[in-house]
Write a protein that holds these residues in place. Sequence first.
Motif, short mmCIF file in Angstrom:
data_model
loop_
_atom_site.label_atom_id
_atom_site.label_comp_id
_atom_site.label_asym_id
_atom_site.label_seq_id
_atom_site.Cartn_x
_atom_site.Cartn_y
_atom_site.Cartn_z
N PRO A 265 0.82 -1.23 0.00
CA PRO A 265 0.00 0.00 0.00
C PRO A 265 0.85 1.27 0.00
N VAL A 266 1.96 1.29 0.74
CA VAL A 266 2.83 2.46 0.78
C VAL A 266 3.45 2.69 -0.61
N HIS A 267 3.90 1.60 -1.25
CA HIS A 267 4.46 1.67 -2.60
C HIS A 267 3.42 2.22 -3.58
N MET A 268 2.19 1.77 -3.45
CA MET A 268 1.13 2.21 -4.37
C MET A 268 0.79 3.69 -4.16
N ARG A 269 0.73 4.11 -2.92
CA ARG A 269 0.41 5.51 -2.65
C ARG A 269 1.52 6.43 -3.18
N ALA A 270 2.76 5.93 -3.12
CA ALA A 270 3.88 6.73 -3.65
C ALA A 270 3.79 6.89 -5.16
N HIS A 271 3.04 5.99 -5.82
CA HIS A 271 2.83 6.09 -7.27
C HIS A 271 1.43 6.60 -7.59
N ASP A 272 0.83 7.30 -6.62
CA ASP A 272 -0.43 8.04 -6.81
C ASP A 272 -1.66 7.16 -7.06
N PHE A 273 -1.63 5.92 -6.61
CA PHE A 273 -2.85 5.12 -6.63
C PHE A 273 -3.78 5.60 -5.52
N ASP A 274 -5.10 5.59 -5.77
CA ASP A 274 -6.03 6.02 -4.73
C ASP A 274 -6.37 4.85 -3.80
N LEU A 275 -7.17 5.14 -2.75
CA LEU A 275 -7.50 4.12 -1.77
C LEU A 275 -8.32 2.98 -2.37
N ALA A 276 -9.12 3.28 -3.37
CA ALA A 276 -9.91 2.22 -4.00
C ALA A 276 -8.99 1.20 -4.67
N THR A 325 9.71 -6.63 -10.61
CA THR A 325 9.88 -6.20 -12.00
C THR A 325 8.69 -5.42 -12.55
N ALA A 326 7.61 -5.33 -11.78
CA ALA A 326 6.42 -4.62 -12.26
C ALA A 326 6.66 -3.12 -12.28
N PRO A 327 6.28 -2.43 -13.35
CA PRO A 327 6.36 -0.96 -13.34
C PRO A 327 5.51 -0.38 -12.22
N GLY A 328 5.92 0.76 -11.68
CA GLY A 328 5.23 1.33 -10.52
C GLY A 328 3.78 1.67 -10.78
N ASP A 329 3.42 1.91 -12.06
CA ASP A 329 2.05 2.30 -12.37
C ASP A 329 1.22 1.14 -12.92
N SER A 330 1.72 -0.09 -12.83
CA SER A 330 1.02 -1.25 -13.38
C SER A 330 0.15 -1.90 -12.32
N LEU A 331 -1.12 -1.56 -12.30
CA LEU A 331 -2.04 -2.13 -11.32
C LEU A 331 -2.22 -3.63 -11.55
N GLY A 332 -2.28 -4.04 -12.83
CA GLY A 332 -2.49 -5.45 -13.14
C GLY A 332 -1.38 -6.34 -12.62
N LEU A 333 -0.12 -5.92 -12.81
CA LEU A 333 1.00 -6.75 -12.34
C LEU A 333 1.09 -6.76 -10.82
N LEU A 334 0.73 -5.66 -10.18
CA LEU A 334 0.71 -5.66 -8.71
C LEU A 334 -0.34 -6.62 -8.18
#
Length: 431
Positions: A265-276, A325-334
Amino acid sequence: MYTDPLLSERAAAAEAQRARVHKRTLTVVVISQILGGAGLAAGISVGALLAENMLGSDTLSGLPTGLFTLGSALAAFLVGRSTQRFGRRLGLAFGFIAGGIGALGVVIAAMAGNVPLLFVALFVYGAGTATNLQARYAGADLAPPDRRGFGSSMAMVATTVGAVAGPNLIDPLGSLADALGVPTLAGPFILAAAAYVAAGLVLFVFLRPDPYLLARRIAEVGAEDDSDGAAAAGTTPRVGPGAYAGATVMVLTQLVMVAIMTMTPVHMRAHDFDLAAVGLVIGMHIGAMWLPSLVTGTLVDKLGRMPMAIASGVTLLLAGIVAATAPGDSLGLLILALMLLGLGWNLGLVSGTALVVDATVPQNRPRTQGTIDVLIALSGAGGGTMSGIVMSSTGYQGLALGGGVLALALIPVLLVRRAPYVRTISRGTRR
């Protein structure tokens, strides 16, 4: 060879009672685990984000996971010891209720902006996590040897419903929290408080007769009927070598899973993903942790404990590689990485649990299970606490890849333990 008809009749009656109570026990445990899963999800989903918000730094954002996992270690010890004396019902019921009290304390701490209270409350909240895991043993207490994997896995499947729903309720629970004047990130803990208390009440009221106490009585009857009388001598049998192998599997898989999951979650927030988006990823992860139990229990029973434990290590390695190896903005790979992470943990927990149950008897089982779950909790606490520090030093990629490689350490341990375990099986004392 002469067989006493009275002894045969007693054995048949005991078997009929065992099967009847086992079915009822699974029903009660399933209901409690649905509720417990909802309570479990709060800390996993937003615990790190809440700490980051209150502390103003992500360096210690893994501390909440470490705290509630450390609290779960103490709870696992207490539940294991109380089960040995009083049975499953009381220990599991009060463990869940304590977790609910801790969740309520988190809400109060967030409202007051009180960091020390937050830490104490998270520690108490960990009792629910330990109890949720301990409940899987109730599903195996009365299961026949060739169905122990299935019995413990059914208890885990039920957790899926609440655990998947919880993270996906982050947004509406945040809105509810806002309406109540509670900080948004504390919203999921409102659900956790209600869910844990409800799970405890279900167990306290309906888990009768107690599955562990009945299993112990059946074992004692069998000991009395044993012609050599060795089992009736009053001594507690030694724990078999399979318990050590099972403990190793569960400790390593917990360490790797918690470390990577906590920082996602911290990694995702750093890449501007929202809470949803965070809720979606963690929800899919938790689903992969619990839902595969529909089949993994049967696979563990059919294919064997050791092969499925090794599969756990390989799956966790794949999870680490995909996350790294997943790009930071790749929701699918995460999502894929976290689902593999959950699946690897599930394979390890179900196979490890079956190894422990095989290697113990009712006289020494709860104490052994409690001790092992303490080690599992401590490994999770270490993984959660250190994950923030490791991520600050190496980045999320280094954390994920390192965790995946570490999971492979269970394979040589299993191979070393396999020889004495196989010899024990060949003597007919363990499955």
